[in-house]
Design a protein around this motif. Structure first.
Motif, PDB file in Angstrom:
ATOM      1  N   SER A 229     -49.182  58.023  97.803  1.00 22.24           N
ATOM      2  CA  SER A 229     -48.135  57.005  97.859  1.00 22.24           C
ATOM      3  C   SER A 229     -46.807  57.648  97.482  1.00 22.24           C
ATOM      4  CB  SER A 229     -48.476  55.848  96.919  1.00 22.24           C
ATOM      5  OG  SER A 229     -49.656  55.197  97.341  1.00 22.24           O
ATOM      6  N   MET A 230     -46.262  58.416  98.411  1.00 24.32           N
ATOM      7  CA  MET A 230     -44.975  59.043  98.214  1.00 24.32           C
ATOM      8  C   MET A 230     -44.978  59.977  97.006  1.00 24.32           C
ATOM      9  SD  MET A 230     -42.707  55.690  98.942  1.00 24.32           S
ATOM     10  CE  MET A 230     -41.241  56.446  98.249  1.00 24.32           C
ATOM     11  N   PRO A 261     -43.839  57.890 103.363  1.00 22.13           N
ATOM     12  CA  PRO A 261     -44.877  56.864 103.520  1.00 22.13           C
ATOM     13  C   PRO A 261     -45.501  56.945 104.905  1.00 22.13           C
ATOM     14  CG  PRO A 261     -42.695  55.887 103.693  1.00 22.13           C
ATOM     15  CD  PRO A 261     -42.487  57.302 103.266  1.00 22.13           C
ATOM     16  N   ALA A 293     -49.449  55.292 102.239  1.00 23.39           N
ATOM     17  CA  ALA A 293     -48.489  54.192 102.208  1.00 23.39           C
ATOM     18  C   ALA A 293     -47.898  54.005 103.593  1.00 23.39           C
ATOM     19  CB  ALA A 293     -47.389  54.482 101.195  1.00 23.39           C
ATOM     20  N   THR A 294     -47.346  52.824 103.810  1.00 17.23           N
ATOM     21  CA  THR A 294     -46.650  52.532 105.050  1.00 17.23           C
ATOM     22  C   THR A 294     -45.411  51.721 104.690  1.00 17.23           C
ATOM     23  OG1 THR A 294     -46.896  51.654 107.292  1.00 17.23           O
ATOM     24  CG2 THR A 294     -47.925  50.405 105.512  1.00 17.23           C
ATOM     25  N   THR A 295     -44.707  51.240 105.675  1.00 15.81           N
ATOM     26  CA  THR A 295     -43.514  50.439 105.397  1.00 15.81           C
ATOM     27  C   THR A 295     -43.695  49.025 105.940  1.00 15.81           C
ATOM     28  OG1 THR A 295     -42.445  51.234 107.436  1.00 15.81           O
ATOM     29  CG2 THR A 295     -41.955  52.422 105.392  1.00 15.81           C
ATOM     30  N   LEU A 321     -42.504  52.185  93.745  1.00 11.14           N
ATOM     31  CA  LEU A 321     -42.455  52.896  95.018  1.00 11.14           C
ATOM     32  C   LEU A 321     -41.095  52.772  95.693  1.00 11.14           C
ATOM     33  CD1 LEU A 321     -45.925  52.115  96.650  1.00 11.14           C
ATOM     34  CD2 LEU A 321     -45.181  54.246  95.599  1.00 11.14           C
ATOM     35  N   VAL A 336     -41.724  50.176 101.024  1.00 13.80           N
ATOM     36  CA  VAL A 336     -42.902  51.045 101.067  1.00 13.80           C
ATOM     37  C   VAL A 336     -44.039  50.310 100.384  1.00 13.80           C
ATOM     38  CG1 VAL A 336     -43.891  53.233 100.325  1.00 13.80           C
ATOM     39  CG2 VAL A 336     -41.495  53.121 101.036  1.00 13.80           C
ATOM     40  N   PRO A 338     -48.479  50.360  99.682  1.00 13.10           N
ATOM     41  CA  PRO A 338     -49.699  51.175  99.765  1.00 13.10           C
ATOM     42  C   PRO A 338     -50.678  50.606 100.781  1.00 13.10           C
ATOM     43  CG  PRO A 338     -49.736  49.849  97.780  1.00 13.10           C
ATOM     44  CD  PRO A 338     -48.388  49.627  98.401  1.00 13.10           C
TER      45      PRO A 338
END
Length: 391
Positions: A229-230, A261, A293-295, A321, A336, A338
């Motif tokens: 996660s970043m 992410p 992670a994503t956005t 995050l 961001v 998870p």
């Protein structure tokens, strides 16, 4: 100052005295014309060694083998590496006043056209390997259009349309770079002379009064793919047993000093020999730290607590995050978040259980590592190449 000097050269295309024999560029596929423009450029470089040639001589030990390898794979003349010196001084982080970035000074549109990813987190124009491959393919495409390497280099600098117009103005569809010289922009007129001057000097720096830099290790690293996660480069450096500055130098494409992410693994360069320690220390991280992670784009009516619940996390994690001091968010804001489901935290392209080792200047330059013992201290970290890049 160089462009101003070149504009004042009387009869710039008149051939000058040929260089002494030991400064000739041997085996070159590209004509290394020696005229008054080139002579003036060599004088300019001799007058400011600290600003140009001294840096080239240091960096060519690090990046030269990598560039040579990629140019050969892409069937581009080996001497084209001197173009990167004219472009950026072999600096992956170089940025021009016009927004061109990286060792090969790509503008965003051209970089994306050749597959370089550019977003808020990553700018692959600063990735020395990916940018070199993109530059080689771009130069090959330009050569296929113009049939002349100097014209291809000019188009690399000012654009193919600019060179087409210059050639049309000569009235000769088979015009050379020197035929079109007067119709090119000022910067482009100095571009090929700088390339030729760099080639002559770098072939034999001592003949022009420069001292060769002490040899340093070529660009090399272990290559791993991580979920996180970043994760910051500071954390990843601790796992690798190195400094954050070394990881920044090995991964100059990372714009925010952390893994971007993504639902997918991110391929990270770590110092040569540090993989065993990295694996061991990475396994000790809490599972939450290793989640991908994503956005997420905030919609009307969303609250941070609802978004946290939707993604199976907490508001505190989302605040950490995203660097939020409170829970206030706005519509359209990209957060961001998870990802809960993922299929493992560490792998590589070589196989499910092996990393990749990349060592330019060896044969072959890219190879899987032998099976390794992942206990602490199983293999010592050799960060000498990485330290050379960082310096």
């Amino acid at each position: 100052r160089l462009f101003a000097n070149l504009n004042e050269v009387d009869q710039p295309l008149l051939d000058a005295q040929p260089p002494v024999r030991d400064t000739e560029v041997t085996g070159s596929e590209i004509p290394m014309t020696m005229n008054r423009l080139v002579k003036e450029t060599i004088t300019y470089l001799q007058d400011e060694p600290d600003g140009h040639v001294d840096r080239w001589l240091k960096r060519v030990h690090v990046y030269g083998p990598m560039i040579d390898h990629i140019l050969a794979e892409e069937n581009v003349p080996k001497e084209m590496k001197y173009l990167a010196m004219a472009e950026s001084g072999l600096n992956p982080r170089a940025r021009s006043w016009a927004g061109a970035v990286g060792m090969w000074q790509f503008m965003p549109a051209t970089g994306r056209r050749y597959g370089l990813r550019i977003n808020a987190w990553v700018d692959e124009r600063r990735d020395p390997e990916k940018a070199t491959r993109a530059a080689a393919r771009h130069l090959r495409d330009l050569y296929d259009e113009f049939g002349d390497w100097p014209l291809a280099m000019a188009a690399f600098n000012c654009g193919a349309g600019c060179v087409r117009r210059a050639v049309r103005r000569t009235g000769d569809p088979d015009a050379s770079y020197w035929d079109a010289y007067d119709y090119l922009p000022r910067e482009t007129r100095g571009y090929v002379p700088m390339f030729i001057a760099a080639a002559h000097i770098m072939e034999n720096p001592e003949a022009y009064g420069f001292e060769s830099a002490p040899p340093t290790p070529a660009f090399s690293y272990d290559y791993v793919a991580v979920h996180g996660s970043m994760l910051s480069l500071q954390t990843l450096a601790q796992l690798s047993g190195t400094k954050a500055s070394v990881l920044r130098s090995l991964n100059p494409e990372l714009r925010r000093g952390r893994v971007p992410p993504s639902r997918d693994r991110y391929h990270l360069r770590i110092p040569l020999g540090s993989y065993p320690r990295f694996v061991w220390k990475y396994a000790e991280l809490p599972d939450q730290r290793k989640q991908p992670a994503t956005t997420y784009s905030v919609r009307s009516g969303d609250t941070l607590s609802e978004i946290a619940q939707r993604f199976g996390t907490s508001t505190g994690v989302l605040q950490r995050l995203n660097g939020l001091e409170n829970t206030l968010i706005r519509q359209g804001q990209r957060l961001v978040v998870p990802v809960q489901d993922y299929d493992g935290a560490l792998t590589s392209e070589a196989s499910e259980n092996q990393p990749m080792r990349v060592q330019y200047g060896t044969s072959p330059p890219v190879r899987p590592l032998d099976p390794i013992d992942t206990t602490v201290g199983a293999r010592s970290t050799d960060a000498s190449s990485s330290e050379a890049i960082a310096s």
